[in-house]
Scaffold this motif. Structure first.
Motif, PDB file in Angstrom:
ATOM      1  N   TYR A  39       0.850  -1.190   0.000  1.00  0.00           N
ATOM      2  CA  TYR A  39       0.000   0.000   0.000  1.00  0.00           C
ATOM      3  C   TYR A  39       0.886   1.240   0.000  1.00  0.00           C
ATOM      4  N   ARG A  40       0.322   2.361  -0.408  1.00  0.00           N
ATOM      5  CA  ARG A  40       1.096   3.600  -0.545  1.00  0.00           C
ATOM      6  C   ARG A  40       1.734   4.008   0.776  1.00  0.00           C
ATOM      7  N   GLY A  41       3.041   4.244   0.706  1.00  0.00           N
ATOM      8  CA  GLY A  41       3.788   4.624   1.900  1.00  0.00           C
ATOM      9  C   GLY A  41       4.026   3.472   2.854  1.00  0.00           C
ATOM     10  N   GLY A  42       3.722   2.260   2.416  1.00  0.00           N
ATOM     11  CA  GLY A  42       3.802   1.088   3.275  1.00  0.00           C
ATOM     12  C   GLY A  42       5.202   0.538   3.463  1.00  0.00           C
ATOM     13  N   ILE A  43       5.255  -0.568   4.209  1.00  0.00           N
ATOM     14  CA  ILE A  43       6.513  -1.228   4.532  1.00  0.00           C
ATOM     15  C   ILE A  43       6.404  -2.702   4.152  1.00  0.00           C
ATOM     16  N   SER A  44       7.511  -3.257   3.663  1.00  0.00           N
ATOM     17  CA  SER A  44       7.605  -4.688   3.382  1.00  0.00           C
ATOM     18  C   SER A  44       8.973  -5.166   3.854  1.00  0.00           C
ATOM     19  N   LYS A  45       9.194  -6.456   3.729  1.00  0.00           N
ATOM     20  CA  LYS A  45      10.469  -7.035   4.144  1.00  0.00           C
ATOM     21  C   LYS A  45      11.118  -7.719   2.948  1.00  0.00           C
ATOM     22  N   PHE A  65      19.455   0.650  -1.419  1.00  0.00           N
ATOM     23  CA  PHE A  65      17.998   0.753  -1.470  1.00  0.00           C
ATOM     24  C   PHE A  65      17.568   2.097  -0.913  1.00  0.00           C
ATOM     25  N   HIS A  66      16.601   2.753  -1.585  1.00  0.00           N
ATOM     26  CA  HIS A  66      16.137   4.073  -1.140  1.00  0.00           C
ATOM     27  C   HIS A  66      14.680   4.294  -1.499  1.00  0.00           C
ATOM     28  N   GLU A  67      14.048   5.232  -0.772  1.00  0.00           N
ATOM     29  CA  GLU A  67      12.628   5.542  -0.964  1.00  0.00           C
ATOM     30  C   GLU A  67      12.367   6.389  -2.201  1.00  0.00           C
ATOM     31  N   SER A 139       3.308   6.322  -2.732  1.00  0.00           N
ATOM     32  CA  SER A 139       3.896   5.397  -3.692  1.00  0.00           C
ATOM     33  C   SER A 139       3.933   3.984  -3.125  1.00  0.00           C
ATOM     34  N   THR A 140       3.969   2.994  -4.015  1.00  0.00           N
ATOM     35  CA  THR A 140       4.199   1.606  -3.608  1.00  0.00           C
ATOM     36  C   THR A 140       5.551   1.115  -4.127  1.00  0.00           C
ATOM     37  N   SER A 141       6.349   2.008  -4.678  1.00  0.00           N
ATOM     38  CA  SER A 141       7.652   1.656  -5.239  1.00  0.00           C
ATOM     39  C   SER A 141       8.787   1.988  -4.288  1.00  0.00           C
ATOM     40  N   VAL A 142       9.851   1.201  -4.391  1.00  0.00           N
ATOM     41  CA  VAL A 142      11.127   1.447  -3.727  1.00  0.00           C
ATOM     42  C   VAL A 142      12.152   1.446  -4.849  1.00  0.00           C
TER      43      VAL A 142
END
Length: 170
Positions: A39-45, A65-67, A139-142
């Motif tokens: 989801y937008r602005g979310g976190i994953s592992k 890796f960056h936002e 965003s949902t992108s990294v």
């Protein structure tokens, strides 16, 4: 992201230069990892990274890796040339080193030789550690950029594919 509730495997092809790289050169600039979070602005592992390299025996580099995308570390195949302010604006998330010893070649008898790198992000005892990825608000992108850690070169600008094994959180 309803289609992949637990996670995803995302493949991206960064643009690389076809001239020989030296240690410390910008290997590739900000490359989008679309849908890296659910989801937008979310976190994953990030639980694992694999890569396929065509026409280069192996690739020793540091993945950054960056936002934020749209900010380059510098010119491909040259020393990084980024201001402190722009570097901070990337919103760095972490670094992962891809080491030569971890690449496996297909030992092809043809002129080209593909290699594969695969690494689960683990501690010394092999227990999972992963890396948290966070997308910028809205965003949902990294994004991922890289610095070369040894001399290498590619026959084509699309001869490297990165494969990210991502577990969605929340």
């Amino acid at each position: 992201m309803g289609s992949f509730p637990a996670g995803n495997v995302i493949r991206v092809t960064p643009t690389v230069d076809t001239n020989a790289y030296a240690d410390g050169d910008v290997f590739f600039n900000a490359t989008e990892i679309p849908n890296a979070v659910s989801y937008r602005g979310g976190i994953s592992k990030l639980v694992g990274i694999s890569a396929v390299s065509v026409d280069a025996e192996s690739v020793d580099c540091e993945l950054l890796f960056h936002e934020v995308g749209g900010v380059n570390l510098g010119t491909l195949n040259s020393a990084p040339d980024i201001s402190d302010a722009n570097f901070l604006n990337l919103k760095i998330l972490g670094i992962h080193e891809m080491k030569n010893a971890d690449w496996i070649s297909n030992h092809s008898s043809s002129d080209s030789e593909a290699s594969v790198y695969s690494n689960a992000l683990t501690q010394a005892d092999q227990s999972p550690i992963g890396m948290l990825l966070k997308a910028n608000e809205g965003s949902t992108s990294v994004y991922v950029s890289a610095i070369a850690k040894e001399s290498t070169n590619f026959a084509a600008a699309t001869d490297l594919q990165l494969i990210f094994h991502i577990q969605y959180l929340g």
